[in-house]
Design a protein around this motif. Sequence first.
Motif, PDB file in Angstrom:
ATOM      1  N   LEU A  33       0.896  -1.214   0.102  1.00  0.00           N
ATOM      2  CA  LEU A  33      -0.109  -0.070   0.026  1.00  0.00           C
ATOM      3  C   LEU A  33       0.715   1.186  -0.129  1.00  0.00           C
ATOM      4  N   ASP A  34       1.641   1.534   0.860  1.00  0.00           N
ATOM      5  CA  ASP A  34       2.543   2.629   1.170  1.00  0.00           C
ATOM      6  C   ASP A  34       3.279   2.880  -0.161  1.00  0.00           C
ATOM      7  N   PRO A  35       4.052   1.921  -0.850  1.00  0.00           N
ATOM      8  CA  PRO A  35       4.731   2.261  -1.959  1.00  0.00           C
ATOM      9  C   PRO A  35       3.855   2.690  -3.383  1.00  0.00           C
ATOM     10  N   LEU A  36       2.835   1.947  -3.415  1.00  0.00           N
ATOM     11  CA  LEU A  36       1.698   2.453  -4.336  1.00  0.00           C
ATOM     12  C   LEU A  36       1.193   3.864  -4.391  1.00  0.00           C
ATOM     13  N   VAL A  37       1.151   4.186  -2.918  1.00  0.00           N
ATOM     14  CA  VAL A  37       0.592   5.708  -2.814  1.00  0.00           C
ATOM     15  C   VAL A  37       1.950   6.676  -3.022  1.00  0.00           C
ATOM     16  N   LYS A  38       3.004   6.279  -2.770  1.00  0.00           N
ATOM     17  CA  LYS A  38       4.323   7.077  -3.139  1.00  0.00           C
ATOM     18  C   LYS A  38       4.434   7.020  -4.564  1.00  0.00           C
ATOM     19  N   LEU A  39       4.092   5.863  -5.045  1.00  0.00           N
ATOM     20  CA  LEU A  39       4.293   5.890  -6.833  1.00  0.00           C
ATOM     21  C   LEU A  39       3.412   6.820  -7.675  1.00  0.00           C
ATOM     22  N   TYR A  40       2.235   7.164  -6.938  1.00  0.00           N
ATOM     23  CA  TYR A  40       1.213   8.147  -7.617  1.00  0.00           C
ATOM     24  C   TYR A  40       1.649   9.440  -7.075  1.00  0.00           C
ATOM     25  N   ASP A  41       1.940   9.657  -5.674  1.00  0.00           N
ATOM     26  CA  ASP A  41       2.367  11.026  -5.288  1.00  0.00           C
ATOM     27  C   ASP A  41       3.650  11.649  -6.122  1.00  0.00           C
ATOM     28  N   ARG A  42       4.501  10.828  -6.110  1.00  0.00           N
ATOM     29  CA  ARG A  42       5.784  11.222  -6.894  1.00  0.00           C
ATOM     30  C   ARG A  42       5.876  11.427  -8.407  1.00  0.00           C
ATOM     31  N   PHE A  43       5.230  10.428  -8.833  1.00  0.00           N
ATOM     32  CA  PHE A  43       5.321  10.063 -10.379  1.00  0.00           C
ATOM     33  C   PHE A  43       4.063  10.139 -11.305  1.00  0.00           C
ATOM     34  N   GLY A  44       3.071  10.136 -10.239  1.00  0.00           N
ATOM     35  CA  GLY A  44       1.706  10.140 -11.281  1.00  0.00           C
ATOM     36  C   GLY A  44       1.393   8.845 -11.901  1.00  0.00           C
ATOM     37  N   VAL A  45       1.883   7.897 -11.273  1.00  0.00           N
ATOM     38  CA  VAL A  45       1.656   6.711 -11.900  1.00  0.00           C
ATOM     39  C   VAL A  45       0.509   5.872 -10.935  1.00  0.00           C
ATOM     40  N   ALA A  46      -0.591   5.601 -11.645  1.00  0.00           N
ATOM     41  CA  ALA A  46      -1.310   4.323 -10.733  1.00  0.00           C
ATOM     42  C   ALA A  46      -1.322   3.218 -11.601  1.00  0.00           C
ATOM     43  N   ASP A  88       1.447  -6.878 -15.541  1.00  0.00           N
ATOM     44  CA  ASP A  88       0.415  -6.550 -16.516  1.00  0.00           C
ATOM     45  C   ASP A  88       0.697  -5.012 -17.223  1.00  0.00           C
ATOM     46  N   SER A  89       0.935  -5.020 -18.264  1.00  0.00           N
ATOM     47  CA  SER A  89       1.225  -3.742 -18.866  1.00  0.00           C
ATOM     48  C   SER A  89      -0.091  -2.991 -19.302  1.00  0.00           C
ATOM     49  N   GLN A  90      -1.246  -3.759 -19.225  1.00  0.00           N
ATOM     50  CA  GLN A  90      -2.665  -3.044 -19.446  1.00  0.00           C
ATOM     51  C   GLN A  90      -2.940  -2.465 -18.210  1.00  0.00           C
ATOM     52  N   GLY A  91      -2.238  -2.222 -16.984  1.00  0.00           N
ATOM     53  CA  GLY A  91      -2.986  -1.765 -16.150  1.00  0.00           C
ATOM     54  C   GLY A  91      -2.008  -0.556 -15.416  1.00  0.00           C
ATOM     55  N   PHE A  92      -1.256   0.061 -16.213  1.00  0.00           N
ATOM     56  CA  PHE A  92      -0.743   1.396 -15.754  1.00  0.00           C
ATOM     57  C   PHE A  92      -1.575   2.561 -16.230  1.00  0.00           C
ATOM     58  N   TYR A  93      -1.623   3.564 -15.366  1.00  0.00           N
ATOM     59  CA  TYR A  93      -2.434   4.630 -15.758  1.00  0.00           C
ATOM     60  C   TYR A  93      -1.279   5.989 -15.425  1.00  0.00           C
ATOM     61  N   LEU A  94      -1.079   6.798 -16.301  1.00  0.00           N
ATOM     62  CA  LEU A  94      -0.253   8.003 -15.921  1.00  0.00           C
ATOM     63  C   LEU A  94      -1.106   9.216 -16.094  1.00  0.00           C
ATOM     64  N   SER A  95      -0.939  10.013 -14.982  1.00  0.00           N
ATOM     65  CA  SER A  95      -1.819  11.244 -14.683  1.00  0.00           C
ATOM     66  C   SER A  95      -1.260  12.317 -15.602  1.00  0.00           C
ATOM     67  N   ASN A  96      -2.345  12.941 -16.201  1.00  0.00           N
ATOM     68  CA  ASN A  96      -2.307  13.792 -17.178  1.00  0.00           C
ATOM     69  C   ASN A  96      -1.384  15.148 -16.721  1.00  0.00           C
ATOM     70  N   ILE A  99       0.735   7.539 -27.165  1.00  0.00           N
ATOM     71  CA  ILE A  99       0.190   6.447 -26.546  1.00  0.00           C
ATOM     72  C   ILE A  99      -1.071   6.775 -25.803  1.00  0.00           C
ATOM     73  N   ARG A 100      -2.246   7.295 -26.167  1.00  0.00           N
ATOM     74  CA  ARG A 100      -3.544   7.679 -25.461  1.00  0.00           C
ATOM     75  C   ARG A 100      -3.881   6.832 -24.599  1.00  0.00           C
ATOM     76  N   SER A 101      -3.870   5.639 -24.578  1.00  0.00           N
ATOM     77  CA  SER A 101      -4.276   4.536 -23.674  1.00  0.00           C
ATOM     78  C   SER A 101      -3.633   4.612 -22.322  1.00  0.00           C
ATOM     79  N   LEU A 102      -2.615   5.539 -22.506  1.00  0.00           N
ATOM     80  CA  LEU A 102      -1.588   5.493 -21.075  1.00  0.00           C
ATOM     81  C   LEU A 102      -2.139   6.504 -19.979  1.00  0.00           C
ATOM     82  N   PHE A 103      -2.837   7.808 -20.734  1.00  0.00           N
ATOM     83  CA  PHE A 103      -2.970   8.820 -19.851  1.00  0.00           C
ATOM     84  C   PHE A 103      -4.537   9.060 -19.526  1.00  0.00           C
ATOM     85  N   PHE A 104      -4.489   9.582 -18.186  1.00  0.00           N
ATOM     86  CA  PHE A 104      -5.815   9.690 -17.475  1.00  0.00           C
ATOM     87  C   PHE A 104      -5.906  11.040 -16.816  1.00  0.00           C
ATOM     88  N   ASP A 105      -7.150  11.477 -16.651  1.00  0.00           N
ATOM     89  CA  ASP A 105      -7.345  12.666 -15.544  1.00  0.00           C
ATOM     90  C   ASP A 105      -6.757  12.186 -14.368  1.00  0.00           C
TER      91      ASP A 105
END
Length: 316
Positions: free
Chosen positions: A247-260, A285-293, A309-315
Amino acid sequence: MQGMSNWQQDVYAPELRGGFQLAYFAAAADLVREDSAGIAVTSIVSSLLGNDAGKVAAGNGEMLLPMHPLQAQALMLDPAVRALMDSGQIRYLGPAGPVFTATSSVRTVYSDDAAWMPKFSLPVRITNSKRVNRRHELEAGVAVARLFERAGIDMFEPRLGFLHDSAYLTLDFSGQAESGFEVIFRENPFRGRAGDPVITVSALTAEPRPGHSSLFETIVRRVAQDHDISVRQACRRWFECYLDCALDPLVKLYDRFGVALEAHQQNSLLDLSQQGLPSRYLYRDSQGFYLSNSFRARWYGLMPDIVQIRSLFFDD
């Protein structure tokens, strides 16, 4: 699964631990599309053959393609493939290389002798849908692997790891988005570690067989015994360790790099080699990476082509 006979399940279903060789094709190089974030695809394919590398070879102007045996059988019934085989542009070479076995996803396969885990399209239904490698998924896997390496994401948190889909290979048929030959090459960090307890969360939480304990209960009771603590205390300690790496590293991943991450139980692997306690979380699973706009400009500076690669970026 739907579409496998009983004898095929004995060989290709992960629950039954069957083993099989990959099937190989040789195809005219002008039909081939491939990309890699690191090692050349031809070297990856050659490495998968192991001791058979000298026995199965492409001719001049050809490239080798590994395939799951079930998919190979289906492809050879396809009229477009038959036509290319009749013209000599595709040749079926048969099974070769070491023995592979299915992972829990069925279509990603593992061999302790291989540095890569190929992921194939399959002509069967798995959890209600036919699993097909789409072209944009192939491209996204390589793009994410490149981005993570350049941005230092792979190394920022020792308790978090990624099984990148960092190369792909396919044939390009005119008028078709996918040919059926799409194969993704997933990194295999478990080579030589077949006995290590690295387990999907879905396997831990699966319903036990009648009259048996679940895998999770068995592990927690073993933790209690090994640490001379109560089962209640073992549950708490296990869950605290789980939160520390999953949990902790996944939250840090989003906060620091905008990756969910689409970090559901099937995509989540836990390393339980520290006396049954979670010590590292690995995501696949490469289908499950979401990059913050909001990070798009930052990533464009590192990899200008990734914003295509539009499928990677999300609001956010």
